[in-house]
Design a protein around this motif. Structure first.
Motif, PDB file in Angstrom:
ATOM      1  N   LEU A   1      43.992  29.820  82.423  1.00  0.00           N
ATOM      2  CA  LEU A   1      43.643  30.142  81.038  1.00  0.00           C
ATOM      3  C   LEU A   1      42.657  29.131  80.476  1.00  0.00           C
ATOM      4  O   LEU A   1      41.805  29.476  79.646  1.00  0.00           O
ATOM      5  N   PHE A   2      42.744  27.892  80.928  1.00  0.00           N
ATOM      6  CA  PHE A   2      41.791  26.868  80.518  1.00  0.00           C
ATOM      7  C   PHE A   2      40.392  27.202  81.046  1.00  0.00           C
ATOM      8  O   PHE A   2      39.397  27.061  80.327  1.00  0.00           O
ATOM      9  N   LEU A   3      40.319  27.647  82.282  1.00  0.00           N
ATOM     10  CA  LEU A   3      39.023  27.915  82.902  1.00  0.00           C
ATOM     11  C   LEU A   3      38.445  29.274  82.515  1.00  0.00           C
ATOM     12  O   LEU A   3      37.232  29.388  82.267  1.00  0.00           O
TER      13      LEU A   3
ATOM     14  N   VAL B   1      41.560  26.550  75.479  1.00  0.00           N
ATOM     15  CA  VAL B   1      40.208  26.443  74.927  1.00  0.00           C
ATOM     16  C   VAL B   1      39.972  27.542  73.904  1.00  0.00           C
ATOM     17  O   VAL B   1      39.966  27.314  72.699  1.00  0.00           O
ATOM     18  N   ASN B   2      39.777  28.755  74.384  1.00  0.00           N
ATOM     19  CA  ASN B   2      39.627  29.937  73.537  1.00  0.00           C
ATOM     20  C   ASN B   2      39.829  31.164  74.412  1.00  0.00           C
ATOM     21  O   ASN B   2      40.286  31.047  75.549  1.00  0.00           O
ATOM     22  N   GLY B   3      39.490  32.339  73.894  1.00  0.00           N
ATOM     23  CA  GLY B   3      39.730  33.571  74.642  1.00  0.00           C
ATOM     24  C   GLY B   3      38.977  33.667  75.949  1.00  0.00           C
ATOM     25  O   GLY B   3      39.372  34.414  76.846  1.00  0.00           O
ATOM     26  N   GLY B   4      37.877  32.945  76.093  1.00  0.00           N
ATOM     27  CA  GLY B   4      37.093  32.995  77.322  1.00  0.00           C
ATOM     28  C   GLY B   4      37.172  31.755  78.175  1.00  0.00           C
ATOM     29  O   GLY B   4      36.520  31.680  79.229  1.00  0.00           O
ATOM     30  N   GLY B   5      37.953  30.763  77.756  1.00  0.00           N
ATOM     31  CA  GLY B   5      38.091  29.545  78.529  1.00  0.00           C
ATOM     32  C   GLY B   5      36.814  28.714  78.555  1.00  0.00           C
ATOM     33  O   GLY B   5      35.856  28.972  77.824  1.00  0.00           O
ATOM     34  N   VAL B   6      36.803  27.716  79.425  1.00  0.00           N
ATOM     35  CA  VAL B   6      35.631  26.850  79.558  1.00  0.00           C
ATOM     36  C   VAL B   6      34.419  27.649  80.031  1.00  0.00           C
ATOM     37  O   VAL B   6      33.300  27.461  79.537  1.00  0.00           O
ATOM     38  N   LEU B   7      34.639  28.544  80.971  1.00  0.00           N
ATOM     39  CA  LEU B   7      33.538  29.360  81.489  1.00  0.00           C
ATOM     40  C   LEU B   7      32.909  30.185  80.374  1.00  0.00           C
ATOM     41  O   LEU B   7      31.678  30.194  80.213  1.00  0.00           O
ATOM     42  N   GLY B   8      33.720  30.884  79.615  1.00  0.00           N
ATOM     43  CA  GLY B   8      33.195  31.697  78.528  1.00  0.00           C
ATOM     44  C   GLY B   8      32.537  30.863  77.451  1.00  0.00           C
ATOM     45  O   GLY B   8      31.527  31.269  76.859  1.00  0.00           O
ATOM     46  N   ASP B   9      33.076  29.678  77.191  1.00  0.00           N
ATOM     47  CA  ASP B   9      32.505  28.809  76.173  1.00  0.00           C
ATOM     48  C   ASP B   9      31.103  28.364  76.573  1.00  0.00           C
ATOM     49  O   ASP B   9      30.170  28.391  75.756  1.00  0.00           O
ATOM     50  N   VAL B  10      30.940  27.976  77.830  1.00  0.00           N
ATOM     51  CA  VAL B  10      29.630  27.539  78.312  1.00  0.00           C
ATOM     52  C   VAL B  10      28.634  28.696  78.294  1.00  0.00           C
ATOM     53  O   VAL B  10      27.493  28.561  77.821  1.00  0.00           O
ATOM     54  N   VAL B  11      29.045  29.863  78.808  1.00  0.00           N
ATOM     55  CA  VAL B  11      28.146  31.018  78.882  1.00  0.00           C
ATOM     56  C   VAL B  11      27.763  31.501  77.487  1.00  0.00           C
ATOM     57  O   VAL B  11      26.583  31.735  77.191  1.00  0.00           O
ATOM     58  N   ALA B  12      28.751  31.670  76.622  1.00  0.00           N
ATOM     59  CA  ALA B  12      28.482  32.207  75.287  1.00  0.00           C
ATOM     60  C   ALA B  12      27.602  31.273  74.473  1.00  0.00           C
ATOM     61  O   ALA B  12      26.625  31.712  73.840  1.00  0.00           O
TER      62      ALA B  12
END
Length: 229
Positions: free
Chosen positions: A65-67, A131-142
């Motif tokens: 969920l973090f990632l 982190v949030n609904g998209g995790g670290v991956l989603g945070d970086v991409v968004a």
């Protein structure tokens, strides 16, 4: 040496049970995630672990969920799907070319990456994810896309990538899906219309009959009044 059909079937069923249990365990662990449990991104409060999967489940849920945020739920589905393929005895390597396997892998990566970005932009977070609904991956991409294309452009781009990724990974045709949904919707509307028309006519006949009965009663009441006079 080739295995007998009985032994081969037993191995496939055993693999289905084991991988199916793993998929259910991972799904239960994700669904019972609790922010106070110890995990990969936090030490926890030291109280009793709330995760159904215990310590291992709490660590898995926190890490994935973090990632990946909510896209972590795709991984138990992948394990379950692999169990089903194993049970059916499909040798993916033999049936599919390396290019096709590479495209499916690319589709899965696009699906997870774009889905995580969309989840970061729009998904609510009632579970208090790491982190949030998209995790670290989603945070970086968004954040990277929003910086270059603004929120609307980033969402459009991510949605296109997500749909393309699902198509590559599963082989689903969105044109076929829209055509199927539209056809069934029209058929359902036609069915409702066919059922509603007789009902409406019946209701109109009842209202007309009630009006006639009311007129007859009024006429009879007037006649009775005249006789009494």
């Amino acid at each position: 040496m080739a295995l007998s059909s009985h032994m081969s079937r037993g191995l496939r069923e055993g693999g289905l049970l084991v991988l199916g249990a793993v998929a259910v365990y991972l799904l239960m662990s994700l669904a019972s995630y609790h922010a106070a449990d110890p995990g990969w991104s936090r030490s926890g409060s030291g109280d009793k672990i709330a995760n159904i999967g215990g310590v291992a489940g709490a660590w898995f849920a926190d890490a994935f969920l973090f990632l990946f945020g909510y896209l972590a739920y795709l991984f138990p589905l992948i394990v379950g799907y692999s169990a089903w393929l194993l049970y059916r005895g499909r040798d993916i390597e033999a049936r599919a070319s390396r290019r096709e396997l590479a495209l499916r892998g690319l589709g899965f990566v696009l699906t997870v990456t774009a889905g995580a970005g969309l989840a970061t932009l729009y998904a609510m977070d009632p579970l208090s994810l790491p982190v949030n609904g998209g995790g670290v991956l989603g945070d970086v991409v968004a954040k990277g896309l929003v910086k270059s294309f603004n929120a609307a452009g980033a969402a459009l781009f991510l949605l296109a990538l997500f749909l393309a990724g699902v198509t590559l990974f599963t082989g689903l045709s969105w044109v076929w899906l829209m055509d199927t949904v539209g056809r069934h919707t029209l058929n359902f509307i036609g069915w409702l219309t066919a059922r509603w028309q007789p009902l409406r006519e019946n209701m109109a006949e009842r209202r007309a009959q009630q009006a006639i009965d009311a007129e007859v009663e009024d006429a009879a009441a007037d006649i009775k009044k005249k006789k009494l006079k």
